[in-house]
Write a protein that holds these residues in place. Sequence first.
Motif, short mmCIF file in Angstrom:
data_model
loop_
_atom_site.label_atom_id
_atom_site.label_comp_id
_atom_site.label_asym_id
_atom_site.label_seq_id
_atom_site.Cartn_x
_atom_site.Cartn_y
_atom_site.Cartn_z
N PHE A 1 42.80 42.08 25.14
CA PHE A 1 41.54 42.02 25.88
C PHE A 1 41.79 42.22 27.37
O PHE A 1 41.09 43.00 28.03
CB PHE A 1 40.81 40.70 25.64
CG PHE A 1 39.67 40.52 26.60
CD1 PHE A 1 38.46 41.15 26.37
CD2 PHE A 1 39.82 39.75 27.75
CE1 PHE A 1 37.41 41.02 27.27
CE2 PHE A 1 38.78 39.62 28.65
CZ PHE A 1 37.58 40.25 28.42
N MET A 2 42.75 41.49 27.92
CA MET A 2 43.01 41.58 29.37
C MET A 2 43.40 43.00 29.77
O MET A 2 42.95 43.50 30.80
CB MET A 2 44.11 40.59 29.78
CG MET A 2 43.67 39.16 29.79
SD MET A 2 42.36 38.86 30.99
CE MET A 2 41.88 37.24 30.47
N ASN A 3 44.25 43.63 28.96
CA ASN A 3 44.66 44.99 29.30
C ASN A 3 43.47 45.95 29.28
O ASN A 3 43.36 46.83 30.15
CB ASN A 3 45.77 45.46 28.38
CG ASN A 3 47.09 44.80 28.71
OD1 ASN A 3 47.36 44.46 29.86
ND2 ASN A 3 47.92 44.59 27.71
N LEU A 4 42.58 45.80 28.32
CA LEU A 4 41.37 46.61 28.28
C LEU A 4 40.54 46.37 29.55
O LEU A 4 40.09 47.32 30.21
CB LEU A 4 40.52 46.25 27.05
CG LEU A 4 39.07 46.75 27.06
CD1 LEU A 4 39.03 48.26 26.91
CD2 LEU A 4 38.26 46.04 26.00
N ALA A 5 40.34 45.12 29.90
CA ALA A 5 39.51 44.78 31.05
C ALA A 5 40.14 45.26 32.36
O ALA A 5 39.43 45.73 33.26
CB ALA A 5 39.25 43.28 31.09
N ILE A 6 41.45 45.16 32.48
CA ILE A 6 42.14 45.65 33.69
C ILE A 6 41.93 47.15 33.83
O ILE A 6 41.61 47.65 34.91
CB ILE A 6 43.64 45.28 33.64
CG1 ILE A 6 43.82 43.77 33.85
CG2 ILE A 6 44.42 46.07 34.69
CD1 ILE A 6 45.20 43.25 33.51
N THR A 7 42.10 47.88 32.73
CA THR A 7 41.95 49.33 32.77
C THR A 7 40.53 49.72 33.16
O THR A 7 40.33 50.62 33.99
CB THR A 7 42.32 49.93 31.40
OG1 THR A 7 43.68 49.60 31.12
CG2 THR A 7 42.15 51.44 31.39
N THR A 8 39.53 49.06 32.58
CA THR A 8 38.15 49.42 32.92
C THR A 8 37.84 49.09 34.37
O THR A 8 37.13 49.85 35.04
CB THR A 8 37.14 48.71 31.99
OG1 THR A 8 37.32 47.31 32.05
CG2 THR A 8 37.28 49.19 30.56
N ILE B 1 37.00 50.67 40.11
CA ILE B 1 37.43 50.57 41.51
C ILE B 1 37.62 51.97 42.09
O ILE B 1 37.18 52.25 43.22
CB ILE B 1 38.73 49.74 41.64
CG1 ILE B 1 38.43 48.26 41.38
CG2 ILE B 1 39.37 49.92 43.02
CD1 ILE B 1 39.67 47.39 41.23
N ASP B 2 38.24 52.85 41.32
CA ASP B 2 38.42 54.22 41.79
C ASP B 2 37.08 54.88 42.12
O ASP B 2 36.92 55.52 43.16
CB ASP B 2 39.17 55.05 40.74
CG ASP B 2 40.62 54.62 40.57
OD1 ASP B 2 41.15 53.87 41.43
OD2 ASP B 2 41.22 55.01 39.55
N TRP B 3 36.09 54.70 41.22
CA TRP B 3 34.76 55.25 41.46
C TRP B 3 34.10 54.58 42.67
O TRP B 3 33.47 55.26 43.49
CB TRP B 3 33.86 55.10 40.23
CG TRP B 3 34.08 56.18 39.23
CD1 TRP B 3 34.67 56.05 38.01
CD2 TRP B 3 33.72 57.56 39.36
NE1 TRP B 3 34.70 57.27 37.38
CE2 TRP B 3 34.12 58.21 38.18
CE3 TRP B 3 33.09 58.30 40.36
CZ2 TRP B 3 33.92 59.57 37.98
CZ3 TRP B 3 32.88 59.66 40.16
CH2 TRP B 3 33.30 60.28 38.98
N ALA B 4 34.23 53.27 42.78
CA ALA B 4 33.60 52.55 43.90
C ALA B 4 34.17 53.03 45.23
O ALA B 4 33.43 53.18 46.21
CB ALA B 4 33.81 51.04 43.74
N VAL B 5 35.47 53.29 45.27
CA VAL B 5 36.10 53.80 46.51
C VAL B 5 35.53 55.18 46.83
O VAL B 5 35.14 55.45 47.97
CB VAL B 5 37.64 53.83 46.37
CG1 VAL B 5 38.28 54.61 47.50
CG2 VAL B 5 38.19 52.40 46.31
N GLU C 1 31.29 52.21 47.84
CA GLU C 1 30.50 51.03 47.45
C GLU C 1 31.30 49.78 47.82
O GLU C 1 31.91 49.13 46.97
CB GLU C 1 30.18 51.07 45.96
CG GLU C 1 29.34 52.25 45.53
CD GLU C 1 27.92 52.19 46.07
OE1 GLU C 1 27.54 51.17 46.69
OE2 GLU C 1 27.19 53.17 45.88
N THR C 2 31.30 49.43 49.08
CA THR C 2 32.15 48.38 49.63
C THR C 2 31.96 47.03 48.94
O THR C 2 32.93 46.36 48.61
CB THR C 2 31.88 48.23 51.14
OG1 THR C 2 31.95 49.51 51.74
CG2 THR C 2 32.90 47.31 51.79
#
Length: 170
Positions: free
Chosen positions: A108-115, A120-124, A128-129
């Motif tokens: 679960f954690m690995n899935l959530a980290i990846t998403t 974050i890449d899209w927000a940058v 979207e600060t």
Amino acid sequence: MAIDTVHDLFVYELGLVREVESSGAVLFEFMYHNVGNEELKKLVASAQQDCRRWRDNISACLRAFGSEPVAAPSETVNGIYRGFEEFIRLQPAQDMKDQFAVDAAIRFMNLAITTHQTLIDWAVLLNETECIKHLYSNMVHKRHRAAELERFSHELGAWILTVAAASRTS
């Protein structure tokens, strides 16, 4: 909701990740009631609380856009839940339940980290600060929680193998 722009897609995916966190809280609740090791119980309870806090952080991002979250359960997290549920039906030994639970928690954690990393890449890119702050905070905490779970998994696995080796020699 029409998805015509990259920003629309970003908001939609934020809603999906919010549902990952909601489904994760349900997964950890189920794990809590099925694990026996006290240290693991504490880790699972903390992870459940984390999921709620991470979900609230995602909700804060969505509110900043004036958007409502997508109401779609996470089929991936539900699959992890069903896999754990099916494993429990096999009536495994408690230490096997604990090992399977911690390994499912790591998945679960690995899935959530990846998403989160993708968002974050899209927000940058979208500048979207406010969301960057929330998403990055979530990801840092998720990595920390994943490392704790991995450490526990290795220690439990080593203990299980030591007990198994000792029982073969006696």
